[in-house]
Design an enzyme around this catalytic site. Structure first.
Site, mmCIF file in Angstrom:
data_model
loop_
_atom_site.group_PDB
_atom_site.id
_atom_site.type_symbol
_atom_site.label_atom_id
_atom_site.label_comp_id
_atom_site.label_asym_id
_atom_site.label_seq_id
_atom_site.Cartn_x
_atom_site.Cartn_y
_atom_site.Cartn_z
ATOM 1 N N HIS A 1 -41.987 52.013 65.806
ATOM 2 C CA HIS A 1 -40.871 51.449 64.707
ATOM 3 C C HIS A 1 -41.314 49.975 64.771
ATOM 4 C CE1 HIS A 1 -39.050 54.674 64.098
ATOM 5 N NE2 HIS A 1 -38.549 54.792 65.060
ATOM 6 N N ASP B 1 -42.729 61.685 67.114
ATOM 7 C CA ASP B 1 -41.696 60.879 67.513
ATOM 8 C C ASP B 1 -40.963 61.893 67.156
ATOM 9 O OD1 ASP B 1 -39.695 59.088 68.973
ATOM 10 O OD2 ASP B 1 -39.439 59.369 67.172
ATOM 11 N N HIS C 1 -39.099 60.580 64.626
ATOM 12 C CA HIS C 1 -38.563 59.155 63.470
ATOM 13 C C HIS C 1 -40.429 58.942 62.900
ATOM 14 C CE1 HIS C 1 -35.295 58.645 66.329
ATOM 15 N NE2 HIS C 1 -34.841 58.899 64.962
ATOM 16 N N ASP D 1 -37.715 63.138 70.552
ATOM 17 C CA ASP D 1 -36.276 63.576 70.371
ATOM 18 C C ASP D 1 -37.097 64.261 69.135
ATOM 19 O OD1 ASP D 1 -38.227 62.367 69.674
ATOM 20 O OD2 ASP D 1 -37.397 59.942 68.526
#
Ligand code: ZN
Length: 382
Positions: A142, A178, A180, A266
């Protein structure tokens, strides 16, 4: 896989990073009673412990990485960003960006996480190892050039890709599974035709409105970003369908010299941050497929870098599944598997298949590929 071909990069200080008191992903404040924040890294130390206890670590050469230099970090980040991370960390803690809480040790941990990623990439490029795994924290995908975001301080994988280019790699593919969207990686390479960024993530989870299918790159980089936003509840079969019908053809069309994997765990069915259903079997199968793809396209050169993963009890097994695949071993015995593996959502569903079909026919890389080879077999829609 030969022991001398595999390397494992980790550093004790990465486990000393701690986002401080909070609950879930929110720091202590109005309405938030102290419990613990995610990404408190004794969990990650437990993951390394399981890989060691299982004997799988014996297949790897363990490497203690050096911290990334300013020159490395500046491949992606602006100087003001590095100064802010260092200053907030030196002050004892606080937010170094947007939801990027740090403690006294975080700046050093972040330099080691980036340093491990750079060193692993350079070692693989130079032929010292063929495959590498970096068990690092804080995560990175991120983090944007000018700001830390959502637990991520420095963008480990983006820095590694730039370091690979610095060492002569012409084309680099990044796969990010991931849960996200890796907005930071996408932003760094959005106009770069020589870095293919593929992200498989939960649609709209975080950041909001980031990682849409129509985001395919810009300028010279048009076609070198490929987002696969999957609906909540997506499980094993859909993830593998994405790998075989989207990731592999895109990689073959692109022709990388090196593959990097932002290997968050995740997207598991026990993760508190995402709403996906992957298991240790899924991560084992995806990592195996990516190693085979690297054998086919890059002379075997592939580096996995840990990203998110927030289930205290399941993350170790997911890291073990990934590490076993990289070592060419079968999937580990998973005592948690029975709670997820039988769920109906593990089969490919029509609404998940539509995302794949859309990309097969619309994404610049895949539509070109399809025009050459013709459409593949229809999905096992249910
Ligand atoms: Zn994540």
């Amino acid at each position: 896989m030969n022991t001398s071909d595999l390397a494992w990069y980790s550093h004790e200080m990465c486990f000393w990073h701690d986002p401080g008191p909070g609950s879930g992903y929110v720091p202590v404040g109005p309405g938030v009673e102290p419990l613990r924040q995610f990404a408190v890294d004794p969990d990650l130390r437990r993951a390394e412990g399981l890989v060691r206890a299982s004997g799988v670590m014996d297949r790897y050469t363990c490497v203690t990485p050096a911290p990334a230099s300013d020159e490395d970090l500046l491949l992606v980040h602006v100087p003001e960003h590095i100064e802010r991370v260092e200053a907030v960390s030196a002050s004892g803690g606080g937010d170094a960006g947007v939801y990027a809480q740090v403690n006294y040790h975080s700046a050093q941990a972040a330099r080691l996480a980036a340093g491990a990623s750079v060193q692993a990439t350079e070692d693989v490029l130079h032929g010292r190892f063929r495959r590498a795994y970096c068990l690092v924290r804080p995560p990175g995908h991120h983090a944007e050039p000018d700001r830390a975001m959502a637990l991520c301080l420095y963008n480990n994988v983006a820095i590694a890709a730039r370091a690979a280019q610095r060492r002569g790699a012409r084309r680099v593919m990044i796969l990010d599974w991931d849960v996200h969207h890796g907005n930071g990686i996408q932003r760094v390479f959005y106009e770069d035709p020589d870095v293919l960024y593929v992200s498989i993530h939960q649609d709209g989870l975080f950041p909001a409105a980031s990682g849409l299918v129509m985001e395919t790159g810009a300028g010279a980089g048009t076609g070198s970003t490929l987002n696969v936003p999957l609906p909540p509840g997506t499980g094993h079969d859909a993830y593998l369908a994405v790998v075989s019908r989207v990731v592999e053809p895109a990689a073959r069309a692109f022709g990388p010299d090196l593959v990097l994997v932002a290997a968050g765990v995740d997207a598991s069915g026990h993760d508190p941050m995402g709403r996906m259903m992957c298991t240790s079997r899924t991560f084992h199968a995806m990592a195996s497929a990516m190693c085979r793809l690297a054998d086919e396209l890059t002379g075997g050169r592939i580096v996995f870098v840990h990203e998110g993963g927030y289930s205290a009890w399941y993350q170790p097994m997911l890291v073990l599944g990934t590490a076993s695949a990289i070592a060419g071993l079968s999937a580990p015995q998973d005592p948690f598997l029975h709670s997820l593996d039988h769920l109906p959502g593990q089969r490919l569903q029509r609404h998940q298949s539509r995302v794949i079909e859309h990309l097969e026919t619309h994404h610049p890389l895949l539509a070109r590929h399809l025009a050459v080879t013709g459409p593949g077999r229809g999905a096992a829609d249910e």
